[in-house]
Design an enzyme around this catalytic site. Structure first.
Site, mmCIF file in Angstrom:
data_model
loop_
_atom_site.group_PDB
_atom_site.id
_atom_site.type_symbol
_atom_site.label_atom_id
_atom_site.label_comp_id
_atom_site.label_asym_id
_atom_site.label_seq_id
_atom_site.Cartn_x
_atom_site.Cartn_y
_atom_site.Cartn_z
ATOM 1 N N ASP A 9 0.871 -1.176 0.000
ATOM 2 C CA ASP A 9 0.000 0.000 0.000
ATOM 3 C C ASP A 9 0.912 1.231 0.000
ATOM 4 O OD1 ASP A 9 -2.571 1.177 2.363
ATOM 5 O OD2 ASP A 9 -1.508 2.179 0.730
ATOM 6 N N ASN A 23 -6.602 12.787 -10.593
ATOM 7 C CA ASN A 23 -7.283 13.221 -11.818
ATOM 8 C C ASN A 23 -7.056 14.730 -11.937
ATOM 9 O OD1 ASN A 23 -9.503 14.718 -10.456
ATOM 10 N ND2 ASN A 23 -10.016 12.660 -9.735
ATOM 11 N N GLY A 31 -9.493 4.661 -5.795
ATOM 12 C CA GLY A 31 -8.183 4.030 -6.009
ATOM 13 C C GLY A 31 -7.084 4.576 -5.117
ATOM 14 N N ASP A 33 -5.683 7.406 -5.298
ATOM 15 C CA ASP A 33 -6.004 8.803 -4.949
ATOM 16 C C ASP A 33 -6.819 8.844 -3.653
ATOM 17 O OD1 ASP A 33 -7.643 11.470 -6.887
ATOM 18 O OD2 ASP A 33 -6.192 11.553 -5.266
ATOM 19 N N SER A 121 -2.491 4.836 -14.164
ATOM 20 C CA SER A 121 -3.402 4.510 -15.265
ATOM 21 C C SER A 121 -3.775 3.034 -15.362
ATOM 22 C CB SER A 121 -2.845 4.971 -16.636
ATOM 23 O OG SER A 121 -2.879 6.386 -16.724
HETATM 24 N N1 APR Z 1 -1.255 1.589 -3.070
HETATM 25 C C1 APR Z 1 -0.678 1.274 -4.262
HETATM 26 N N2 APR Z 1 -1.380 1.066 -5.393
HETATM 27 C C2 APR Z 1 -2.725 1.177 -5.310
HETATM 28 C C3 APR Z 1 -3.404 1.510 -4.117
HETATM 29 C C4 APR Z 1 -2.598 1.712 -2.956
HETATM 30 N N3 APR Z 1 -3.140 2.043 -1.778
HETATM 31 N N4 APR Z 1 -4.748 1.549 -4.379
HETATM 32 C C5 APR Z 1 -4.890 1.241 -5.681
HETATM 33 N N5 APR Z 1 -3.686 0.994 -6.238
HETATM 34 C C6 APR Z 1 -3.356 0.596 -7.615
HETATM 35 C C7 APR Z 1 -4.474 0.012 -8.439
HETATM 36 O O1 APR Z 1 -4.670 -1.370 -8.114
HETATM 37 C C8 APR Z 1 -3.899 0.201 -9.846
HETATM 38 O O2 APR Z 1 -3.011 -0.856 -10.166
HETATM 39 O O3 APR Z 1 -2.970 1.768 -8.325
HETATM 40 C C9 APR Z 1 -3.089 1.509 -9.719
HETATM 41 C C10 APR Z 1 -3.754 2.728 -10.361
HETATM 42 O O4 APR Z 1 -5.161 2.605 -10.175
HETATM 43 P P1 APR Z 1 -6.091 3.895 -9.857
HETATM 44 O O5 APR Z 1 -5.873 4.301 -8.457
HETATM 45 O O6 APR Z 1 -7.476 3.517 -10.295
HETATM 46 O O7 APR Z 1 -5.512 5.055 -10.781
HETATM 47 P P2 APR Z 1 -5.727 5.324 -12.340
HETATM 48 O O8 APR Z 1 -5.953 4.072 -13.123
HETATM 49 O O9 APR Z 1 -4.575 6.208 -12.721
HETATM 50 O O10 APR Z 1 -7.095 6.154 -12.383
HETATM 51 C C11 APR Z 1 -7.085 7.443 -11.838
HETATM 52 O O11 APR Z 1 -9.019 6.991 -10.537
HETATM 53 O O12 APR Z 1 -9.127 7.111 -8.278
HETATM 54 C C12 APR Z 1 -9.396 7.797 -9.427
HETATM 55 O O13 APR Z 1 -9.149 10.093 -8.793
HETATM 56 C C13 APR Z 1 -8.572 9.044 -9.542
HETATM 57 O O14 APR Z 1 -9.848 9.819 -11.394
HETATM 58 C C14 APR Z 1 -8.609 9.257 -11.018
HETATM 59 C C15 APR Z 1 -8.516 7.831 -11.559
#
Ligand code: APR
Length: 177
Positions: A9, A23, A31, A33, A121
């Site tokens: 994490d 975003n 996610g 974020d 992404s």
């Molecule tokens: N630590 C590490 N990696 C994480 C965590 C965490 N706590 N939570 C999620 N992930 C991973 C996901 O499993 C994925 O492999 O981060 C990677 C990116 O996923 P997202 O968080 O969905 O990011 P992204 O695909 O870039 O989409 C961005 O999602 O959450 C929204 O506000 C954000 O609109 C933006 C979009």
């Protein structure tokens, strides 16, 4: 520069800066974020709102990066970047490369020596983990060649085993060349 991949994490990473897959609004989301905002506390959202009121009135462009303090996180800084959204037709790999290189630029500018990066992404924004891993590893290696000694360690912190495997494969491939 040491470059490694680990499962975990990113909010718990004990590094100088963690990168957030944000975003363009910078006002939070799900996610990674959502996890970063939850762990950093409400001051992070306030700092992002201040950016929107001042230097980034239109939000953060895809492929760009901006730093805020980490507040309640172990990491001193959060570097926010906006990945290309495949579902919105943003399929240009150069945009994703820019997320990683601009994030390292900004991390180096604030003096970070160790940086944790998520698979930008590879979640909501719909890019294939293998593609993200190949682009990310190539981008970080290229950045290190252009900025020798600026950052000591980059850790890709992946949330699940399949994405970890993709990054480990990309790192192994890079080592063979
Ligand atoms: N630590 C590490 N990696 C994480 C965590 C965490 N706590 N939570 C999620 N992930 C991973 C996901 O499993 C994925 O492999 O981060 C990677 C990116 O996923 P997202 O968080 O969905 O990011 P992204 O695909 O870039 O989409 C961005 O999602 O959450 C929204 O506000 C954000 O609109 C933006 C979009």
């Amino acid at each position: 520069m040491r470059i490694r991949a680990e499962q975990g994490d990113i909010t718990t990473a004990r590094v100088d800066a963690i990168v957030n897959a944000a975003n363009s609004s910078l006002l939070g989301g799900g996610g990674v974020d959502g996890a970063i905002h939850a762990a950093a506390g409400p001051r992070l959202l306030e700092a992002c709102r201040e950016l929107r009121r001042t230097t980034l009135p239109a939000g953060l462009a895809v492929g760009d990066a901006v730093a805020t303090p980490g507040f309640d996180l172990p990491a001193r800084w959060v570097v926010h970047t906006v990945g290309p959204n495949r579902h919105a037709g943003e399929t240009d790999p150069a945009l994703l490369t820019s997320c990683f290189t601009r994030s390292l630029d900004v991390a180096a500018e604030v003096g970070a020596r160790t940086v944790a990066l998520p698979a930008v992404s590879a979640g909501v924004y719909g890019w294939a983990p293998d593609d993200v891993a190949a682009i990310a590893v190539r981008a970080v290696h290229g950045w290190d060649e252009a900025h020798p000694g600026r950052i000591d360690e980059v850790r890709f912190v992946l949330f699940n085993a399949p994405v970890l495997a993709a990054f480990e494969a990309a790192l192994a491939t890079a080592r063979r060349h």
